[in-house]
Scaffold this motif. Sequence first.
Motif, mmCIF file in Angstrom:
data_model
loop_
_atom_site.group_PDB
_atom_site.id
_atom_site.type_symbol
_atom_site.label_atom_id
_atom_site.label_comp_id
_atom_site.label_asym_id
_atom_site.label_seq_id
_atom_site.Cartn_x
_atom_site.Cartn_y
_atom_site.Cartn_z
ATOM 1 N N LYS A 4 36.486 38.983 36.578
ATOM 2 C CA LYS A 4 37.341 39.866 35.796
ATOM 3 C C LYS A 4 38.789 39.543 36.119
ATOM 4 O O LYS A 4 39.101 38.990 37.161
ATOM 5 C CB LYS A 4 37.054 41.323 36.157
ATOM 6 C CG LYS A 4 35.735 41.819 35.643
ATOM 7 C CD LYS A 4 35.615 43.300 35.930
ATOM 8 C CE LYS A 4 34.342 43.839 35.345
ATOM 9 N NZ LYS A 4 34.227 45.275 35.553
ATOM 10 N N HIS A 5 39.661 39.920 35.212
ATOM 11 C CA HIS A 5 41.087 39.670 35.398
ATOM 12 C C HIS A 5 41.636 40.453 36.583
ATOM 13 O O HIS A 5 41.216 41.575 36.856
ATOM 14 C CB HIS A 5 41.845 40.034 34.126
ATOM 15 C CG HIS A 5 41.584 39.056 33.017
ATOM 16 N ND1 HIS A 5 40.517 39.185 32.166
ATOM 17 C CD2 HIS A 5 42.222 37.924 32.675
ATOM 18 C CE1 HIS A 5 40.526 38.173 31.328
ATOM 19 N NE2 HIS A 5 41.539 37.390 31.610
ATOM 20 N N ASN A 6 42.563 39.824 37.271
ATOM 21 C CA ASN A 6 43.249 40.468 38.385
ATOM 22 C C ASN A 6 44.035 41.668 37.877
ATOM 23 O O ASN A 6 44.445 41.705 36.721
ATOM 24 C CB ASN A 6 44.217 39.485 39.057
ATOM 25 C CG ASN A 6 43.520 38.249 39.559
ATOM 26 O OD1 ASN A 6 42.410 38.305 40.054
ATOM 27 N ND2 ASN A 6 44.186 37.114 39.430
ATOM 28 N N ARG A 69 49.433 30.235 42.464
ATOM 29 C CA ARG A 69 48.123 30.247 43.124
ATOM 30 C C ARG A 69 47.186 31.289 42.515
ATOM 31 O O ARG A 69 45.973 31.096 42.449
ATOM 32 C CB ARG A 69 48.291 30.531 44.609
ATOM 33 C CG ARG A 69 46.971 30.656 45.348
ATOM 34 C CD ARG A 69 47.162 31.158 46.730
ATOM 35 N NE ARG A 69 47.544 30.083 47.617
ATOM 36 C CZ ARG A 69 47.605 30.209 48.925
ATOM 37 N NH1 ARG A 69 47.320 31.367 49.492
ATOM 38 N NH2 ARG A 69 47.946 29.198 49.677
ATOM 39 N N TYR A 70 47.739 32.417 42.063
ATOM 40 C CA TYR A 70 46.912 33.508 41.549
ATOM 41 C C TYR A 70 46.920 33.593 40.024
ATOM 42 O O TYR A 70 46.858 34.670 39.457
ATOM 43 C CB TYR A 70 47.333 34.834 42.187
ATOM 44 C CG TYR A 70 47.027 34.844 43.660
ATOM 45 C CD1 TYR A 70 45.718 34.788 44.100
ATOM 46 C CD2 TYR A 70 48.042 34.837 44.602
ATOM 47 C CE1 TYR A 70 45.418 34.738 45.448
ATOM 48 C CE2 TYR A 70 47.749 34.801 45.961
ATOM 49 C CZ TYR A 70 46.435 34.753 46.371
ATOM 50 O OH TYR A 70 46.146 34.706 47.705
ATOM 51 N N SER A 71 46.935 32.436 39.370
ATOM 52 C CA SER A 71 46.947 32.403 37.907
ATOM 53 C C SER A 71 45.540 32.407 37.303
ATOM 54 O O SER A 71 45.390 32.343 36.103
ATOM 55 C CB SER A 71 47.730 31.184 37.410
ATOM 56 O OG SER A 71 47.076 29.993 37.801
ATOM 57 N N GLU A 72 44.520 32.484 38.133
ATOM 58 C CA GLU A 72 43.131 32.539 37.660
ATOM 59 C C GLU A 72 42.562 33.936 37.897
ATOM 60 O O GLU A 72 42.834 34.552 38.928
ATOM 61 C CB GLU A 72 42.271 31.520 38.419
ATOM 62 C CG GLU A 72 42.668 30.082 38.176
ATOM 63 C CD GLU A 72 42.443 29.646 36.748
ATOM 64 O OE1 GLU A 72 41.423 30.046 36.143
ATOM 65 O OE2 GLU A 72 43.300 28.918 36.225
ATOM 66 N N LEU A 94 50.955 34.926 36.268
ATOM 67 C CA LEU A 94 50.258 36.170 36.579
ATOM 68 C C LEU A 94 49.507 36.713 35.362
ATOM 69 O O LEU A 94 48.399 37.231 35.487
ATOM 70 C CB LEU A 94 51.237 37.209 37.127
ATOM 71 C CG LEU A 94 51.826 36.875 38.502
ATOM 72 C CD1 LEU A 94 52.939 37.850 38.857
ATOM 73 C CD2 LEU A 94 50.752 36.861 39.583
ATOM 74 N N LYS A 95 50.080 36.564 34.164
ATOM 75 C CA LYS A 95 49.417 37.015 32.939
ATOM 76 C C LYS A 95 48.166 36.191 32.632
ATOM 77 O O LYS A 95 47.208 36.714 32.081
ATOM 78 C CB LYS A 95 50.376 36.948 31.747
ATOM 79 C CG LYS A 95 51.241 38.175 31.609
ATOM 80 C CD LYS A 95 52.009 38.141 30.311
ATOM 81 C CE LYS A 95 52.904 39.319 30.152
ATOM 82 N NZ LYS A 95 52.226 40.523 29.685
ATOM 83 N N LYS A 96 48.192 34.905 32.982
ATOM 84 C CA LYS A 96 47.011 34.061 32.738
ATOM 85 C C LYS A 96 45.785 34.637 33.418
ATOM 86 O O LYS A 96 44.693 34.609 32.870
ATOM 87 C CB LYS A 96 47.240 32.647 33.291
ATOM 88 C CG LYS A 96 47.977 31.722 32.388
ATOM 89 C CD LYS A 96 47.959 30.331 33.011
ATOM 90 C CE LYS A 96 49.305 29.672 32.867
ATOM 91 N NZ LYS A 96 49.424 28.466 33.692
ATOM 92 N N GLY A 97 45.960 35.103 34.627
ATOM 93 C CA GLY A 97 44.818 35.558 35.402
ATOM 94 C C GLY A 97 44.685 37.058 35.537
ATOM 95 O O GLY A 97 43.750 37.535 36.164
#
Length: 182
Positions: A4-6, A69-72, A94-97
């Motif tokens: 799920k998305h962050n 790093r947290y783009s997933e 950030l929106k990507k993930g």
Amino acid sequence: MRYKHNIILIGFMGSGKTSIGKRLSLKLKWEFIDTDDFIEKREGMTINEIFAQRGESYFRDLERELCSRYSEPKCKIIATGGGVIKNRDNVKDLKKGGIIFYLKSTPETIAHNLRNDDTRPLLRGGNKLERIRTLMEEREPMYRECADITINVADLNMEETLNLIEKEYNRYENKRNKRTKH
């Protein structure tokens, strides 16, 4: 496994990103990451020391690396530093993930929350409330533009805030899933 998305928490310093993020991570059983804490541990110095010894641009480069790093999407709750939104590439990653929640507050509430906190380099010198107002005025349009969802936390207690974030997250995630199925 499809993650799920962050949940990404943005907002001005003292708006509750860290305390809300920690409690939300316990509730959802997701990993919690505070970007400022992560940077402090990695660098072995406080944000104040980083600003004083290496400068704000060095700190912003570290922040940029972390956002990349947290783009997933990986079921994480990420509390960002108050200025992360100043770099558009941070926001894109950030929106990507994730789904970006803007925790909106008032200058007075933030001044109250930070009344005993002298660790904020951008609030040094002069009247703290006035400094908060000035910085918030500058950043408010960026927070609004970056956010997928805005939550006014000034008048909410912790439980109300957590429930609202969870409700809005589920609604947003459902809308996202419907769009990708068509």
